[in-house]
Design a protein around this motif. Structure first.
Motif, short mmCIF file in Angstrom:
data_model
loop_
_atom_site.label_atom_id
_atom_site.label_comp_id
_atom_site.label_asym_id
_atom_site.label_seq_id
_atom_site.Cartn_x
_atom_site.Cartn_y
_atom_site.Cartn_z
N GLU A 15 71.13 38.79 -1.37
CA GLU A 15 71.39 37.36 -1.22
C GLU A 15 72.90 37.08 -1.31
N ALA A 16 73.58 37.73 -2.25
CA ALA A 16 75.02 37.55 -2.40
C ALA A 16 75.77 38.05 -1.16
N LEU A 17 75.41 39.22 -0.66
CA LEU A 17 76.07 39.76 0.52
C LEU A 17 75.91 38.82 1.72
N ASN A 18 74.70 38.31 1.89
CA ASN A 18 74.47 37.37 3.00
C ASN A 18 75.28 36.10 2.81
N TYR A 19 75.43 35.66 1.55
CA TYR A 19 76.24 34.47 1.28
C TYR A 19 77.71 34.75 1.58
N TYR A 20 78.22 35.89 1.17
CA TYR A 20 79.62 36.23 1.44
C TYR A 20 79.87 36.36 2.94
N GLN A 21 78.87 36.82 3.65
CA GLN A 21 78.98 36.91 5.11
C GLN A 21 79.18 35.51 5.69
N LYS A 22 78.41 34.57 5.22
CA LYS A 22 78.50 33.19 5.72
C LYS A 22 79.75 32.49 5.21
N ALA A 23 80.02 32.58 3.92
CA ALA A 23 81.09 31.81 3.29
C ALA A 23 82.49 32.39 3.54
N LEU A 24 82.59 33.72 3.61
CA LEU A 24 83.89 34.36 3.70
C LEU A 24 84.12 35.10 5.01
N GLY A 25 83.11 35.16 5.85
CA GLY A 25 83.22 35.94 7.07
C GLY A 25 83.13 37.43 6.81
N ALA A 26 82.54 37.80 5.68
CA ALA A 26 82.39 39.23 5.35
C ALA A 26 81.53 39.92 6.40
N ARG A 27 81.78 41.19 6.55
CA ARG A 27 80.98 42.01 7.47
C ARG A 27 80.24 43.05 6.65
N ILE A 28 78.92 43.02 6.73
CA ILE A 28 78.11 44.01 6.01
C ILE A 28 78.12 45.29 6.84
N GLU A 29 78.70 46.34 6.30
CA GLU A 29 78.86 47.60 7.03
C GLU A 29 77.81 48.63 6.67
N ALA A 30 77.29 48.56 5.45
CA ALA A 30 76.27 49.51 5.02
C ALA A 30 75.43 48.85 3.94
N LYS A 31 74.14 49.17 3.96
CA LYS A 31 73.23 48.61 2.97
C LYS A 31 72.06 49.58 2.81
N LYS A 50 65.46 46.36 -3.40
CA LYS A 50 66.74 46.00 -4.01
C LYS A 50 67.82 46.95 -3.51
N ILE A 51 69.06 46.53 -3.60
CA ILE A 51 70.16 47.29 -3.00
C ILE A 51 70.72 48.34 -3.96
N MET A 52 70.65 49.61 -3.54
CA MET A 52 71.21 50.72 -4.31
C MET A 52 72.71 50.84 -4.03
N HIS A 53 73.12 50.59 -2.80
CA HIS A 53 74.54 50.66 -2.44
C HIS A 53 74.77 49.84 -1.17
N ALA A 54 75.87 49.10 -1.18
CA ALA A 54 76.27 48.35 0.01
C ALA A 54 77.79 48.37 0.10
N ARG A 55 78.24 48.21 1.32
CA ARG A 55 79.68 48.14 1.59
C ARG A 55 79.91 46.97 2.54
N ILE A 56 80.82 46.07 2.14
CA ILE A 56 81.20 44.97 3.02
C ILE A 56 82.71 44.97 3.17
N LEU A 63 84.76 45.81 -0.23
CA LEU A 63 84.05 45.58 -1.49
C LEU A 63 82.77 46.39 -1.41
N MET A 64 82.38 46.99 -2.52
CA MET A 64 81.11 47.68 -2.56
C MET A 64 80.25 47.00 -3.61
N ALA A 65 78.93 47.16 -3.49
CA ALA A 65 78.04 46.41 -4.38
C ALA A 65 76.68 47.07 -4.47
N SER A 66 75.95 46.70 -5.53
CA SER A 66 74.56 47.11 -5.67
C SER A 66 73.88 46.24 -6.71
N ASP A 67 72.56 46.35 -6.75
CA ASP A 67 71.79 45.74 -7.83
C ASP A 67 71.81 46.73 -8.98
#
Length: 137
Positions: A15-31, A50-56, A63-67
């Motif tokens: 949900e956060a990654l999708n929000y950053y995509q909309k709000a900041l123009g982030a590009r989700i490169e890996a999930k 749930k997300i083990m690893h993501a890269r935007i 930025l990298m992220a996970s749950d």
């Protein structure tokens, strides 16, 4: 060498990654969801999506992220993700998007060091600083 922030979320990473995509123009490169991990990896059944690893990327910056695994989430302390945005109007737009539904710690506005600066914690618990630096700063 590259240094990148790695953000941990409390089960709402996607949900956060999708929000950053909309709000900041982030590009989700890996999930990668936990369900794509090895079968012997222990996890609750309801965590398979749930997300083990993501890269935007945001304007080319990574930025990298996970749950965080169940029971391991801790709210971020002592850090902020800092955005330097050249155009003050764009910086303010991004600040307002990040602050929406969150908490403003310092309203966006001009300072002695910046054409516009603000601090907030977004609705996902991530602290942000948005700065439109003055020339030479």
């Amino acid at each position: 060498m590259q240094v990148n922030p790695y953000l941990f979320f409390n089960g709402n990473c996607e949900e956060a990654l999708n929000y950053y995509q909309k709000a900041l123009g982030a590009r989700i490169e890996a999930k990668m969801p936990y369900g794509d991990g090895p079968a012997e990896m222990p996890m609750p059944a309801d965590w398979k999506t749930k997300i083990m690893h993501a890269r935007i990327t945001i304007d080319g910056e990574v930025l990298m992220a996970s749950d965080a695994t169940p029971g391991d989430y801790k709210a971020p302390q002592g850090i902020s993700v800092a955005l330097a945005v050249e155009d003050p109007a764009d910086a303010e737009r991004r600040f307002k998007a990040l602050a929406e539904g969150g908490t403003v710690r310092m309203p966006f506005g001009p300072t002695f060091f910046s054409n516009g600066f603000g601090m907030c914690v977004d609705k996902f618990g991530i602290p942000w600083m948005v700065n439109s630096p003055k020339e030479g700063m």
